[in-house]
Design a protein around this motif. Structure first.
Motif, short mmCIF file in Angstrom:
data_model
loop_
_atom_site.label_atom_id
_atom_site.label_comp_id
_atom_site.label_asym_id
_atom_site.label_seq_id
_atom_site.Cartn_x
_atom_site.Cartn_y
_atom_site.Cartn_z
N ALA B 243 0.84 -1.20 0.00
CA ALA B 243 0.00 0.00 0.00
C ALA B 243 0.87 1.25 0.00
O ALA B 243 0.60 2.21 -0.73
N TYR B 244 1.95 1.24 0.79
CA TYR B 244 2.81 2.43 0.84
C TYR B 244 3.59 2.59 -0.45
O TYR B 244 3.80 3.70 -0.94
N LEU B 245 4.01 1.46 -1.03
CA LEU B 245 4.69 1.51 -2.32
C LEU B 245 3.77 2.14 -3.35
O LEU B 245 4.15 3.01 -4.14
N PHE B 246 2.51 1.69 -3.31
CA PHE B 246 1.54 2.17 -4.26
C PHE B 246 1.21 3.64 -4.02
O PHE B 246 1.06 4.42 -4.95
N GLY B 247 1.09 3.99 -2.73
CA GLY B 247 0.87 5.39 -2.39
C GLY B 247 2.00 6.24 -2.93
O GLY B 247 1.78 7.31 -3.50
N GLY B 248 3.23 5.73 -2.80
CA GLY B 248 4.40 6.44 -3.31
C GLY B 248 4.30 6.64 -4.82
O GLY B 248 4.57 7.73 -5.33
N ALA B 249 3.89 5.59 -5.52
CA ALA B 249 3.78 5.68 -6.97
C ALA B 249 2.74 6.72 -7.37
O ALA B 249 2.94 7.50 -8.31
N THR B 250 1.62 6.77 -6.62
CA THR B 250 0.56 7.74 -6.91
C THR B 250 1.07 9.16 -6.74
O THR B 250 0.83 10.04 -7.58
N VAL B 251 1.82 9.37 -5.64
CA VAL B 251 2.33 10.71 -5.36
C VAL B 251 3.34 11.12 -6.42
O VAL B 251 3.33 12.25 -6.93
N LEU B 252 4.21 10.18 -6.79
CA LEU B 252 5.20 10.43 -7.83
C LEU B 252 4.51 10.90 -9.10
O LEU B 252 4.91 11.87 -9.75
N GLN B 253 3.41 10.18 -9.43
CA GLN B 253 2.67 10.51 -10.65
C GLN B 253 2.08 11.92 -10.56
O GLN B 253 2.13 12.69 -11.52
N LEU B 254 1.55 12.27 -9.38
CA LEU B 254 0.98 13.62 -9.20
C LEU B 254 2.05 14.69 -9.36
O LEU B 254 1.83 15.72 -9.99
N HIS B 255 3.24 14.42 -8.80
CA HIS B 255 4.32 15.39 -8.90
C HIS B 255 4.78 15.56 -10.34
O HIS B 255 5.05 16.67 -10.80
N LEU B 256 4.86 14.41 -11.06
CA LEU B 256 5.28 14.48 -12.46
C LEU B 256 4.26 15.28 -13.26
O LEU B 256 4.62 16.06 -14.15
N GLN B 257 2.98 15.09 -12.92
CA GLN B 257 1.94 15.81 -13.64
C GLN B 257 2.06 17.31 -13.40
O GLN B 257 1.92 18.11 -14.31
N ALA B 258 2.37 17.65 -12.14
CA ALA B 258 2.51 19.06 -11.79
C ALA B 258 3.73 19.66 -12.49
O ALA B 258 3.72 20.81 -12.92
N ALA B 259 4.80 18.85 -12.61
CA ALA B 259 6.02 19.35 -13.23
C ALA B 259 5.87 19.45 -14.74
O ALA B 259 6.68 20.09 -15.40
N SER B 260 4.86 18.80 -15.28
CA SER B 260 4.58 18.76 -16.73
C SER B 260 5.85 18.64 -17.56
O SER B 260 6.32 19.57 -18.19
N ILE B 261 6.39 17.42 -17.55
CA ILE B 261 7.65 17.18 -18.24
C ILE B 261 7.43 16.73 -19.68
O ILE B 261 8.26 16.08 -20.28
N GLY B 262 6.27 17.08 -20.25
CA GLY B 262 6.06 16.77 -21.65
C GLY B 262 5.35 15.47 -21.89
O GLY B 262 4.99 15.16 -23.02
N PHE B 263 5.16 14.69 -20.84
CA PHE B 263 4.36 13.47 -20.95
C PHE B 263 2.88 13.86 -20.99
O PHE B 263 2.49 14.76 -20.27
N PRO B 264 2.07 13.20 -21.80
CA PRO B 264 0.64 13.50 -21.69
C PRO B 264 0.13 13.10 -20.31
O PRO B 264 0.55 12.10 -19.75
N SER B 265 -0.76 13.95 -19.76
CA SER B 265 -1.22 13.70 -18.39
C SER B 265 -1.95 12.37 -18.30
O SER B 265 -1.94 11.71 -17.27
N GLN B 266 -2.60 11.97 -19.42
CA GLN B 266 -3.34 10.71 -19.38
C GLN B 266 -2.42 9.53 -19.17
O GLN B 266 -2.77 8.56 -18.48
N ALA B 267 -1.19 9.61 -19.73
CA ALA B 267 -0.24 8.51 -19.57
C ALA B 267 0.12 8.38 -18.10
O ALA B 267 0.25 7.28 -17.56
N LEU B 268 0.28 9.54 -17.43
CA LEU B 268 0.61 9.50 -16.01
C LEU B 268 -0.57 9.02 -15.18
O LEU B 268 -0.40 8.26 -14.23
N SER B 269 -1.78 9.43 -15.57
CA SER B 269 -2.96 8.95 -14.84
C SER B 269 -3.13 7.45 -14.99
O SER B 269 -3.65 6.77 -14.11
N ALA B 270 -2.70 6.91 -16.14
CA ALA B 270 -2.83 5.48 -16.38
C ALA B 270 -1.79 4.70 -15.60
O ALA B 270 -1.91 3.48 -15.43
N PHE B 271 -0.77 5.40 -15.11
CA PHE B 271 0.35 4.74 -14.46
C PHE B 271 -0.05 3.79 -13.32
O PHE B 271 0.41 2.65 -13.30
N PRO B 272 -0.92 4.23 -12.38
CA PRO B 272 -1.26 3.30 -11.28
C PRO B 272 -1.84 1.99 -11.78
O PRO B 272 -1.55 0.92 -11.23
#
Lengths: 355, 305
Positions: B243-272
């Protein structure tokens, strides 16, 4: 107090056929209670949900249009369910079918491409759904990963892929920034001038006939049935379980994909978010309501489509929320399962301590 | 507050609903029952919890209502799969379909309503400790409950007699029945416990995490919780870790989305969801068969007399 189940020995075929009807009646009663609890009139709701759509021509056409994707998906799913495989990601396969099937109509939109585009699109739609269903099937066969969770997770991935494409690369540049593609030229023709019935509806009855033939009259259909009822017997009989998993998933994926592209080329005419209103999940209820029998599922699809149309008019006429329809579908599925159990078992309420 | 501390706090926040729901399902599956209705029970828990808390003005009443709602739905599920020996997969799906609809009916009147989140614990002195204060002594009460649940279940399944009974019933209900163990009663309690946990996880979502109610707010968390149980090979501490690993992955995805590194946001949302599939594959590779699934998982039980 506890319940005791005593298996019934000779269940008449009529009882098995009547069980879903009884379940429907029971769930309508439960639905009525829910509506009464919401402070509305159950009688008025019953009228709008189940009676009015049956008396109006446009609504009858609309029922047939809505029943088609449900029927196609349910028939595909029945192959999985019969073989005791749980593909619950038909929703994703529907979306993927719509996506892959739309490639050709999108590329050829506005050009003078011949009439070959439409059949090619339908074929690609089925293929898209098939390939998408192959993912959980292969993961199960190769690694033993539960198909339940993988197929479900892929629903979210498919929805997000659709969302990305219609907002990004596939967006109609003249669409005022709406997340949608251009309108397709390659559309299924209407069966009658000025009606709502499109040629895609013909796939429904065809699928019923083919599915009935495959399940009842072919070795493959026999293998599907046996492996669901007794995996051991199926193995001794020489049916390869892995091949069966892949085949059942391919069929259900292709059917869901076909349903997706038929929905797009039959009535929507473009890709946009929300092309599916949960058809893939609703079809699970349809499959069980029809007791996994092709003819049964035909009736099941019509009944569930009726509640969908009824739900839409109830939203307008009585301001009843659409979630009521979803709740009803869940209750209906529960009642169908319960009714089937009540036909198979006699329930005895034991009040004393166990003998 | 340091950056690391802030990130860890959000990881715990994202992980807690998954952890609570997955722990409940772990007990259910250990008893040999597969309940696919978590998503539905969580959704109803979230809606009932928010509705009750708003109407009564008491968060505690909200939490209680959410737990009761989860309990009630799981009782319906138990009636079907235990009382009538229906197919567990189909019954669970029906529960989810119904629960998602029902949550919409209950929550409809509360869209757009806001209320204060249940505040985190504050212990004067300890919570103010630099560095670790907030992390150890200033979490939401739900976090402490979830950790206590993990340890409690670890003890119950591994060390208590009742836990042993539950596990043996899940492993082989025919043998359990032959030994005179009350198969259906134990399964009933396990299912009810799982329902209560799912309701509690729902309450966390609408009363702490967001804190408001919106349609579809569970967003597949119930399904991810189900996957976590498999990922954890049916072991409580591994559920915690997962659960904590997964929580970490979710947070990582949110941060990447906020940083907008050129990845489509949908790809990051699909990550979990993709990560869940990959995690399930990784768990299965190598172990092939002995993944620790209870032997009777998913099989209906009709005692012969």
């Amino acid at each position: 107090m506890r319940l005791e189940l005593v298996p019934r020995r000779d269940v008449p075929a009529a009882a098995r056929i009547l069980a879903p009807v009884a379940a429907l009646v029971a769930s309508i009663l439960i639905g009525g209670v829910v509506i009464a609890l919401m402070g509305r009139s159950p009688a008025a709701a019953l009228d709008v949900y189940f009676i009015q759509p049956l008396t109006e021509g446009w609504a009858l056409q609309e029922i047939a249009v809505k029943a088609t994707p449900l029927l196609l998906i349910a028939i595909g799913l029945s192959f999985c369910f019969r073989a005791n495989l749980w593909n619950i990601g038909a929703e994703g396969q529907f979306v993927m079918g719509a996506l892959v099937g739309s490639i050709l109509p999108l590329v050829t939109a506005g050009t003078d491409a011949g009439p070959w585009v439409l059949p090619a699109a339908l074929l690609m739609g089925a293929l898209g759904g098939l390939l998408y269903a192959l993912i959980p099937a292969l993961l199960r066969v190769a690694f033993g990963v539960s198909e339940i969770l993988t197929s479900l997770m892929l629903v979210y991935v498919a929805d997000l892929t659709l969302d990305y494409l219609v907002r990004g690369p596939w967006r109609d540049p003249k669409g005022f920034n709406f997340p949608q593609t251009v309108n397709f030229d390659a559309m299924l023709p209407y069966l009658a001038e000025g009606g709502r019935l499109h040629a895609g509806l013909l796939f429904g009855p065809i699928a019923v006939l083919v599915a009935w033939f495959v399940v009842q009259r072919t070795l493959f259909g026999f293998g599907v049935r046996v492996s669901g009822e007794s995996p051991k017997a199926a193995r001794f009989a020489g049916f390869n379980p892995d091949r069966l998993v892949v085949a059942a998933f391919c069929i259900s994926g292709a059917m869901a994909g076909l349903a997706g592209i038929v929905e797009v080329t039959g009535q929507i005419g473009q890709l946009k978010p929300g092309i599916s209103v949960g058809y893939g999940f609703t079809a699970i209820t349809v499959a069980f309501l029809g007791r996994l029998h092709p003819v049964g599922m035909l009736f099941g699809a019509l009944v569930v489509a009726l509640t969908v149309i009824g739900g839409e008019s109830a939203q307008i006429a009585l301001k009843l929320p659409l979630d009521l329809t979803r709740t009803f579908q869940g209750i209906l599925l529960m009642c169908v399962l319960a009714a089937d159990a009540l036909v198979s078992y006699r329930v005895r309420v034991v009040t004393t301590a166990r003998a | 507050m340091g950056v690391t501390e802030a990130i860890l706090l959000t990881v715990i926040t994202a992980a807690t609903p998954l952890l609570i729901a997955a722990l409940g399902e772990l007990v259910v599956e250990k008893a040999g029952v597969l309940n696919l209705g978590i998503e539905g029970m969580m959704a109803v828990g979230a809606a009932c919890g928010f509705a009750a808390a708003t109407l009564s003005g008491s968060s505690l009443v909200g939490v209680g209502a959410a737990v009761l709602a989860g309990l009630a739905l799981s009782a319906v599920f138990a009636l079907l799969v235990l009382g009538l020996a229906t197919n567990q997969v189909a019954s669970g799906l029906a529960l989810t379909i119904m629960g998602l609809g029902l949550s919409g009916l209950i929550g409809a009147g509360f869209v757009g309503t806001n209320r204060d989140a249940i505040p985190p614990v504050y212990i004067p002195g300890l919570t103010d400790l630099p560095g670790v204060g907030r992390l150890l002594f200033g979490e939401s009460p739900f976090v402490y409950v979830s950790l206590a649940l993990a340890l409690g279940i670890l003890w119950f399944l591994g060390r208590s007699r009742a836990g042993l009974t539950l596990r043996s019933i899940g492993e082989n209900h025919v043998s359990g029945h032959a030994l005179g163990l009350p198969v259906l009663r134990v399964r009933l309690y396990a299912i009810l416990f799982g329902g209560a946990c799912a309701g509690l996880a729902g309450a966390y979502l609408s009363l702490v995490y967001t804190p408001f109610w919106s349609p579809g707010m569970t967003a597949g968390r119930g399904w991810i919780a189900l996957a976590l149980v498999v990922f954890a090979s049916w072991k409580p501490l591994r559920v915690l870790f997962g659960a904590y690993l997964f929580g970490g992955a979710t947070v990582l995805q949110l941060h990447l989305q906020a940083a907008s590194i050129g990845f489509p946001s949908q790809a990051l949302s699909a990550f979990p969801y993709v990560a869940t599939i990959l995690a399930l594959v990784v768990m299965s590779v190598g172990e092939r068969k002995a993944t620790g699934a209870p032997g009777s998982l998913g099989a209906p039980f009709v005692p012969d007399r």
